[in-house]
Design a protein around this motif. Structure first.
Motif, short mmCIF file in Angstrom:
data_model
loop_
_atom_site.label_atom_id
_atom_site.label_comp_id
_atom_site.label_asym_id
_atom_site.label_seq_id
_atom_site.Cartn_x
_atom_site.Cartn_y
_atom_site.Cartn_z
N ALA A 248 -13.30 3.91 45.25
CA ALA A 248 -14.74 3.81 45.46
C ALA A 248 -15.12 2.34 45.57
N VAL A 249 -15.91 2.01 46.57
CA VAL A 249 -16.40 0.65 46.75
C VAL A 249 -17.85 0.61 46.33
N LEU A 250 -18.14 -0.23 45.33
CA LEU A 250 -19.48 -0.30 44.75
C LEU A 250 -20.12 -1.65 45.10
N PRO A 251 -21.18 -1.65 45.89
CA PRO A 251 -21.84 -2.92 46.19
C PRO A 251 -22.76 -3.37 45.05
N ILE A 252 -22.88 -4.67 44.90
CA ILE A 252 -23.89 -5.23 43.99
C ILE A 252 -25.12 -5.55 44.82
N ILE A 253 -26.25 -4.98 44.44
CA ILE A 253 -27.44 -5.12 45.28
C ILE A 253 -28.53 -5.98 44.66
N ASP A 254 -28.35 -6.39 43.39
CA ASP A 254 -29.41 -7.21 42.80
C ASP A 254 -28.87 -8.01 41.62
N VAL A 363 -25.89 -20.18 49.42
CA VAL A 363 -24.76 -19.34 49.82
C VAL A 363 -25.27 -17.92 50.01
N VAL A 364 -24.93 -17.32 51.13
CA VAL A 364 -25.22 -15.91 51.36
C VAL A 364 -23.94 -15.14 51.06
N HIS A 365 -24.00 -14.21 50.13
CA HIS A 365 -22.79 -13.48 49.77
C HIS A 365 -23.04 -11.99 49.68
N HIS A 366 -21.98 -11.24 49.87
CA HIS A 366 -22.03 -9.77 49.89
C HIS A 366 -20.94 -9.25 48.95
N PRO A 367 -21.25 -9.10 47.68
CA PRO A 367 -20.23 -8.71 46.70
C PRO A 367 -19.99 -7.20 46.66
N ARG A 368 -18.72 -6.84 46.61
CA ARG A 368 -18.30 -5.44 46.47
C ARG A 368 -17.28 -5.35 45.34
N LEU A 369 -17.41 -4.32 44.53
CA LEU A 369 -16.44 -4.04 43.47
C LEU A 369 -15.67 -2.78 43.84
N ILE A 370 -14.38 -2.77 43.54
CA ILE A 370 -13.54 -1.66 43.96
C ILE A 370 -12.84 -1.06 42.75
N VAL A 371 -13.02 0.22 42.55
CA VAL A 371 -12.33 0.92 41.47
C VAL A 371 -11.40 1.96 42.09
N THR A 372 -10.28 2.18 41.43
CA THR A 372 -9.31 3.17 41.91
C THR A 372 -8.88 4.04 40.74
N ALA A 373 -8.32 5.18 41.07
CA ALA A 373 -7.81 6.10 40.04
C ALA A 373 -6.92 7.12 40.72
N THR A 374 -6.14 7.81 39.92
CA THR A 374 -5.27 8.85 40.46
C THR A 374 -5.94 10.22 40.43
N SER A 375 -7.14 10.29 39.85
CA SER A 375 -7.88 11.56 39.86
C SER A 375 -9.36 11.26 40.08
N LYS A 376 -10.06 12.26 40.58
CA LYS A 376 -11.49 12.09 40.85
C LYS A 376 -12.26 11.87 39.56
N GLU A 377 -11.83 12.53 38.47
CA GLU A 377 -12.54 12.38 37.20
C GLU A 377 -12.40 10.96 36.67
N ASP A 378 -11.19 10.41 36.72
CA ASP A 378 -11.00 9.04 36.25
C ASP A 378 -11.78 8.05 37.12
N LEU A 379 -11.85 8.33 38.40
CA LEU A 379 -12.60 7.46 39.30
C LEU A 379 -14.07 7.41 38.89
N GLU A 380 -14.63 8.57 38.56
CA GLU A 380 -16.03 8.61 38.14
C GLU A 380 -16.23 7.81 36.86
N ASP A 381 -15.33 7.97 35.91
CA ASP A 381 -15.43 7.22 34.65
C ASP A 381 -15.33 5.72 34.89
N ASN A 382 -14.41 5.31 35.74
CA ASN A 382 -14.24 3.88 36.03
C ASN A 382 -15.48 3.30 36.70
N ALA A 383 -16.02 4.04 37.66
CA ALA A 383 -17.21 3.56 38.36
C ALA A 383 -18.39 3.43 37.40
N GLN A 384 -18.56 4.42 36.53
CA GLN A 384 -19.67 4.37 35.58
C GLN A 384 -19.51 3.23 34.59
N ALA A 385 -18.26 2.94 34.20
CA ALA A 385 -18.02 1.82 33.29
C ALA A 385 -18.46 0.51 33.93
#
Length: 855
Positions: A248-254, A363-385
């Motif tokens: 999942a790629v999570l952008p920082i918007i503010d 500076v104009v920047h476009h930050p993205r954070l990337i989380v990975t996991a081997t299961s959909k459930e872990d991915l959700e937990d990582n993203a929420q963290a």
């Protein structure tokens, strides 16, 4: 054209989103060439800033901003922060040749550490910076834009040698500027660039071989992958078509309007601190155990510096917008204007001034954070963290719904900004103040390991406590801290690592004053290191006599200092300072085999009763089994050999005085024990300086060295042997519980090329330790030293955790560790060897370090 683009963007037709994926052409050292652009890629170093003061961090920040201002200008850039794992095999391949010509089975030791590294899964941070150096046009590029429709493409058009050489010139020019600042940029290898591309496409493949350039069929193989986008995540498929991972790629918007630098603004540095609550096992009753575990998220930031003229225009437009909002609000809201609007107008007016006068840039920047996991459930937990972590910092992270395909393509090196409407415009201080290059770094660049750094980043702690003389440096290393915090064990681990290294066999001796270091010999036996456990007693009569331990010219003064340790009162001190030296000088001139025992006999025959009385007192001590070692007739066995190996000297019945007591408070046996310890140490140094050993690495470990400083002439004694070390290629290893006494001897402090400080609890000791480390003795440093043996939220004592200063004066926290459970068991210094190691059980040896490595 501009109006057309704006209209398309307004209704959702963004040309950047419709662009095909990058068509890769060539990868070579430092360069990535696609059909449409040429990028220079650099590896960035880790700066040791975890223990730095605020002023040091700001100086570091200023140096980086000055360098990037010159090197990057308004070029399009791509910063990637990625987490990997330290590889045990790579470590073994790196160090195996170090043990050629050394003692024992050094490669077996290295292999144990390699397996330990793999077991721990230590996170390794990779920082890479891509800089666009040219946009490539022409028919070939246009053709690729029209026809590319794979997940990633590959362009077979030929790249001329001249074109490649021109790109290299530009890339190296940029590197020259970035390499001289704390980023320490160096051109990324072709392998590293290929690994970076491969990481984003998550193939399960071998590393692409390196032979200068990667192109053609090998490049196609690297890029054969498939990512299936969904609304809020992607499924990256392996070559077999199965889901390899969820991403999942999570952008920082503010971001907050204001925040402190350094401090809360270090949003990229804090990636290593994010954790989540996860089930890690079950207890004896079968109930699940939940613990905080790290969430290692990558970051991808596309950014561009704004030219000064454009920056002034942007600031002025923002000021005018805020001004119009203020006027409009005043007309339609009963004259009430929000403070946000007023502040925005004032801030942008000040920004214009800063850009004009103070050199501030945007500076104009476009930050993205990337989380990975081997299961959909872990991915959700990582993203929420991640979302929760940054919410606490006032930073808004979103799920990037319905944009995952474009966000994922943005991550690819060689691609371009696709989702352009989520960018942030900040000052250069705010952008570079994220301190993404900050971390923990200490130790040698090469050599065996004895632990790993902890903090923002983990790295293998490499050291050789016997190797300082090779670089012409001072040779003394100090271990300081409370009892039971792992000093002795850390010292033994480092000594074991060093003595096995070549290019020729080394020699070292360790004085075991407490008799609890015998496990060292067991490990030596396992590794085939020549060794000996020598118990020094009355059979070694006169073996540590100063006449045998030092050169003839220096012997009388050495005897005088040693006998002064026996002085019970002021009268004895006066006699030791006068008559003792006189008789020692006579003994040296008149006797064929001078000895301290002979000096005592001369004193007993003195006509002055006080001198004779002191002589008889010394003679009585010489009859004691312990006293015979330094005061008895030199008829016994020597206790050291000049053969290469590791020799442990134990002295039964040694009664050392309290660490903070003065010599006037010592009883007779305390004095005798100190004299024996001094004699053994001096004798060991004399052996190490002998001609047969002069050229090889040597080490002498002196325990409880603070006790010498409480004795008459003790400071001079330690200072002298420290200064002798480099000349004789002998490394001195000092062990103390009292850092204050060491810090008060400037000559000794000057000789320290390495310092390891374990937990101390008193403010006085903490401040002294801070000075030895080269840190500012303030409240922050005291908290750091006090917390070395603590684990937040746990009732377990953390042993082996220390602040380490290396010979380059880098300071970072290090967790000393064992290469295997068997070594851990053997080297325990506690009488109950099965219950007091760095961790509770050898089978759990990785649990503490794994959980705390980023603490």
């Amino acid at each position: 054209m501009k109006i057309t683009k704006r209209i398309k963007a307004l209704v959702g037709f963004d040309e950047a989103r419709q662009a095909p994926p990058p068509a890769y052409h060539t990868i070579t050292d430092g360069l990535l060439i696609t059909a449409t652009k040429a990028e220079a890629w650099y590896d960035l170093a880790t700066a040791n800033l975890d223990t730095a003061t605020t002023d040091e961090k700001l100086d570091n920040l200023d140096a980086v901003m000055t360098a990037v201002g010159k090197a990057l200008g308004d070029r399009h850039c791509h910063l990637k922060l990625m987490w990997g794992r330290y590889d045990g095999r790579a470590y073994y391949e790196d160090v195996q040749n170090l043990y050629d010509g050394g003692l024992g089975e050094g490669r077996k030791w290295a292999q144990m550490w390699a397996e330990r590294i793999d077991a721990l899964g230590l996170p390794e941070r990779h920082l890479m910076l891509g800089v666009t150096i040219e946009l490539r046009g022409g028919a070939a590029a246009a053709s690729v834009k029209r026809t590319a429709n794979a997940a990633v493409g590959e362009n077979p058009d030929r790249l001329s040698d001249k074109e490649l050489a021109d790109y290299q010139i530009i890339a190296r020019r940029i590197m020259k500027a970035l390499g001289s600042c704390p980023l320490r940029a160096r051109q990324a290898t072709a392998e590293k660039i290929a690994w970076m591309i491969g990481r984003e496409t998550a193939r399960v493949k071998q590393t692409v071989p390196r032979d200068g350039q990667i192109k053609g069929a090998r490049l196609s193989h690297l890029l054969s992958s498939k990512a299936v986008p969904y609304a809020d995540h992607l499924e990256v498929l392996t070559e077999s078509g199965e889901v390899g991972m969820y991403t999942a790629v999570l952008p920082i918007i503010d971001f907050p309007d204001e925040y402190e630098i350094p401090g809360e603004a270090e949003w990229l540095r804090t990636l290593s601190t994010i954790t989540k609550l996860a089930e890690t096992g079950t207890d004896e009753a079968g109930e699940p155990i939940f613990e905080e575990v790290p969430v290692f998220a990558d970051a991808s930031v596309r950014f561009q510096g704004v030219p000064r003229r454009a920056a002034l225009k942007m600031a002025d437009e923002a000021r005018r917008t805020a001004k119009e909002q203020r006027r409009s609000a005043a007309k339609h809201s009963a004259g009430e204007v929000s403070t946000e609007v007023e502040d925005a107008e004032t801030d942008n007016e000040q920004l214009k001034v800063d850009i004009k006068r103070n050199g501030t840039s945007l500076v104009v920047h476009h930050p993205r954070l990337i989380v990975t996991a081997t299961s959909k459930e872990d991915l959700e937990d990582n993203a929420q963290a991640l979302i929760n972590h940054y919410a606490d910092l006032g930073i808004t992270v979103t799920r990037g719904e319905d944009e995952q395909r474009d966000f994922w393509l943005e991550l690819l090196p060689g691609d371009a900004l696709r989702v352009s409407d989520l960018g942030q415009t900040v000052t250069d201080v705010a952008f570079w103040g994220s301190f993404f290059w900050a971390g923990s770094k200490v130790g040698d660049a090469h050599g065996g390991i004895s632990g790993m750094t902890t903090g923002t980043t983990a790295s293998l702690f490499r050291s050789n406590v016997l190797g300082a003389a090779d670089r012409g440096d001072t040779t003394t290393t100090l271990y300081g801290g409370r009892s039971g915090r792992g000093k002795s064990t850390a010292m033994m681990i480092e000594l074991l690592s060093a003595i096995q290294e070549g290019p020729e066999p080394a020699w070292a001796t360790l004085v075991d004053a407490k008799g609890d270091l015998g496990g060292l010999i067991s490990v030596c036996e396992t590794l085939g290191i020549p060794n000996g456990l020598v118990q020094i007693d009355e059979k070694n009569s006169g073996a540590a006599d100063m006449f045998r331990a030092v050169e003839p010219a220096a012997a009388p003064a050495a005897v005088q200092r040693q006998l002064a340790l026996m002085a019970m009162d002021a009268d004895h001190v006066a006699i030791a300072a006068s008559s003792t030296l006189r008789y020692a000088t006579e003994e040296a001139k008149e006797s064929d085999t001078p000895s301290t025992y002979g000096v005592i006999q001369r004193m007993m025959r003195d006509e002055e009763k006080p001198v004779a009385s002191f002589g008889r007192y010394l003679n009585d001590l010489a009859e004691d089994p312990l006293g015979k070692i330094v005061l008895g007739p030199p008829t016994g066995e020597t206790f050291l050999t000049d053969q290469a190996g590791l020799w442990l000297l134990q002295v039964p019945r040694l009664s050392l005085p309290d660490a903070h007591s003065m010599q006037s408070d010592w009883d007779a046996y305390n004095r005798l024990s100190m004299a024996v310890l001094q004699g053994i140490t001096t004798y060991a140094l004399a052996i190490s300086s002998s001609k047969p050993l002069r050229s090889r690495r040597k080490g002498v470990a002196i325990p409880e060295c603070h006790l010498f400083l409480n004795a008459h002439g003790g400071a001079g004694f330690l200072d002298q042997i420290a200064r002798m070390g480099r000349a004789f290629n002998t490394s001195l290893i000092l062990d103390t519980q009292d850092c204050t006494s060491i810090a008060e001897v400037p000559g000794l402090v000057e000789q320290l090329q390495g310092v390891r400080i374990f937990q101390l609890t008193s403010e006085q000791q903490q401040d002294a330790a801070s000075k030895l480390l080269g840190l500012k003795p303030d409240a922050s440093t005291r908290r750091m030293i006090h917390g070395l043996a603590r684990i937040e939220g746990a009732d377990v004592l953390r042993k082996g955790h220390a602040l380490v200063r290396d010979w380059l004066e880098n300071v970072a926290t290090v967790q000393f560790d064992y290469p295997s459970p068997e070594v851990a068991e053997a080297m325990s210094t506690d009488p109950n060897a099965k219950s007091n190691r760095y961790v509770e059980d050898p089978e759990d040896a990785e649990s503490l370090t794994t959980q705390e490595v980023m603490a």
